[in-house]
Write an enzyme that holds these catalytic residues in place. Structure first.
Site, PDB file in Angstrom:
ATOM      1  N   GLU A  44      69.912  23.775  76.634  1.00 32.92           N
ATOM      2  CA  GLU A  44      70.246  22.749  75.657  1.00 32.92           C
ATOM      3  C   GLU A  44      69.101  21.755  75.459  1.00 32.92           C
ATOM      4  OE1 GLU A  44      72.615  22.527  73.561  1.00 32.92           O
ATOM      5  OE2 GLU A  44      73.723  24.272  74.282  1.00 32.92           O
ATOM      6  N   TYR A 127      75.506  14.564  72.540  1.00 28.70           N
ATOM      7  CA  TYR A 127      75.594  15.977  72.161  1.00 28.70           C
ATOM      8  C   TYR A 127      75.415  16.880  73.381  1.00 28.70           C
ATOM      9  CZ  TYR A 127      74.100  20.625  71.236  1.00 28.70           C
ATOM     10  OH  TYR A 127      73.990  21.985  71.324  1.00 28.70           O
ATOM     11  N   ASP A 145      76.104  19.054  66.826  1.00 20.15           N
ATOM     12  CA  ASP A 145      74.684  18.995  66.513  1.00 20.15           C
ATOM     13  C   ASP A 145      74.535  19.053  64.992  1.00 20.15           C
ATOM     14  OD1 ASP A 145      75.058  21.668  65.783  1.00 20.15           O
ATOM     15  OD2 ASP A 145      73.251  22.362  66.792  1.00 20.15           O
ATOM     16  N   CYS A 200      74.641  28.972  57.250  1.00 20.45           N
ATOM     17  CA  CYS A 200      74.800  27.726  56.485  1.00 20.45           C
ATOM     18  C   CYS A 200      73.609  26.810  56.764  1.00 20.45           C
ATOM     19  CB  CYS A 200      76.116  27.046  56.878  1.00 20.45           C
ATOM     20  SG  CYS A 200      76.596  25.681  55.783  1.00 20.45           S
ATOM     21  N   CYS A 216      85.289  27.120  51.056  1.00 23.10           N
ATOM     22  CA  CYS A 216      84.285  26.070  51.238  1.00 23.10           C
ATOM     23  C   CYS A 216      84.324  25.081  50.087  1.00 23.10           C
ATOM     24  CB  CYS A 216      82.900  26.697  51.342  1.00 23.10           C
ATOM     25  SG  CYS A 216      81.568  25.480  51.444  1.00 23.10           S
TER      26      CYS A 216
END
Length: 299
Positions: A44, A127, A145, A200, A216
């Site tokens: 991470e 996060y 995120d 996306c 969407c």
């Protein structure tokens, strides 16, 4: 975290993302069942503003060398910075080394599982704390995120791009979507992140491959607004960040202090810029001045 129940439509869309992730997820080592919480935490930190393809070899080398926080805690900070290689933002290496020392000193060398304790560690923000709690310990968490924010903002809010800073309303909306079941919550977190990274995307979304295309809100409204997507406006060569990177590369490769004043590899850098970049690296604790008269530096 509020336990707000999603609507039937929300639940269906979340399930679509989970099912898509089950089919399409990349095979990454920090997602394997035998990956330790420390391995997840390291991934991470490394993945912040850095593509997976660049992280993979460094993560593998790092975990082979320092498979636990205690292993890294016994190393020198300079070792961690050298091993960071060219991942960029080397302060992350320093903070990860500091985090390992805190884990060894205060947590018996174990990564804690709750977000509050994780947040108290050096270099761990909201996060990262949520991501480690979710991906390393299978806990229900709101993992937000930029990729997740973009997916949720487009599909549910009709917004082409997330705001510069996370808003209360945005967090509340995201929290309401997290499934109650912990296993589903983890797969939703990972799946929405993966969807934002691969499909996306900020500037060139592949809506034809998106499991949320039929519902969407942004696509239904015409998929406009991408002209505001961030673009690099400053050339990379010659920036302070690039010069700092060149200095770090020289020092990483050296086994002894280096005289950087007039160094052939930095001869195209203006003296004033070189001085300011060195000063900033020293202030960040990444570089130490060995001999001021000779202008020698080391990690």
């Amino acid at each position: 975290m509020p336990r707000t129940s999603p609507t039937t439509r929300d639940a269906r869309m979340v399930r679509d993302v989970i099912d898509w992730y089950d089919r399409e997820a990349r095979d990454l080592p920090w997602r394997h069942s035998d990956c330790t919480p420390w391995g997840v935490l390291v991934s991470e930190i490394m993945l912040q503003q850095t593509p997976v393809v660049r992280v993979l070899p460094v993560w593998n080398e790092w975990m082979a060398r320092w498979p636990s926080p205690a292993d890294l805690a016994t190393a020198e900070q300079a070792d961690a910075v050298r091993a960071w290689g060219r991942l960029g933002y080397p302060r992350r290496a320093k903070r990860l080394w500091e985090c390992a020392r805190a884990l060894a000193d205060e947590h018996d060398g174990e990564v804690p599982s709750d977000e509050a304790t994780l947040l108290a560690l050096p270099g761990i923000g909201a996060y990262t704390a949520a991501a480690v709690a979710s991906f390393a310990f299978a806990r229900r968490a709101v993992v937000l995120d930029t990729n997740v924010r973009r997916v949720v903002g487009r599909a549910w809010g009709g917004e082409p791009l997330p705001a510069l800073h996370l808003t209360v309303r945005e967090r509340e909306r995201a929290s309401a979507l997290v499934p109650e079941d912990a296993s589903d919550a983890v797969r939703w977190a990972a799946g929405s992140m993966e969807l934002g990274a691969l499909v996306c995307t900020a500037r060139a979304p592949r809506c034809d491959a998106c499991p949320l295309a039929a519902e969407c809100a942004w696509l239904a409204a015409g998929a406009t607004g991408l002209e505001a997507a961030p673009r690099r406006t400053q050339p990379w060569h010659g920036t302070d960040r690039q010069v700092r990177g060149r200095i770090m590369a020289l020092l990483r490769a050296a086994s002894a202090p280096v005289n950087l004043s007039g160094h052939a590899a930095l001869e195209d850098v203006e003296p004033g810029q070189l001085d300011s970049c060195l000063e900033s690296l020293v202030d960040d604790g990444l570089v130490r001045e060995v001999d001021a008269d000779r202008g020698t530096y080391a990690l």
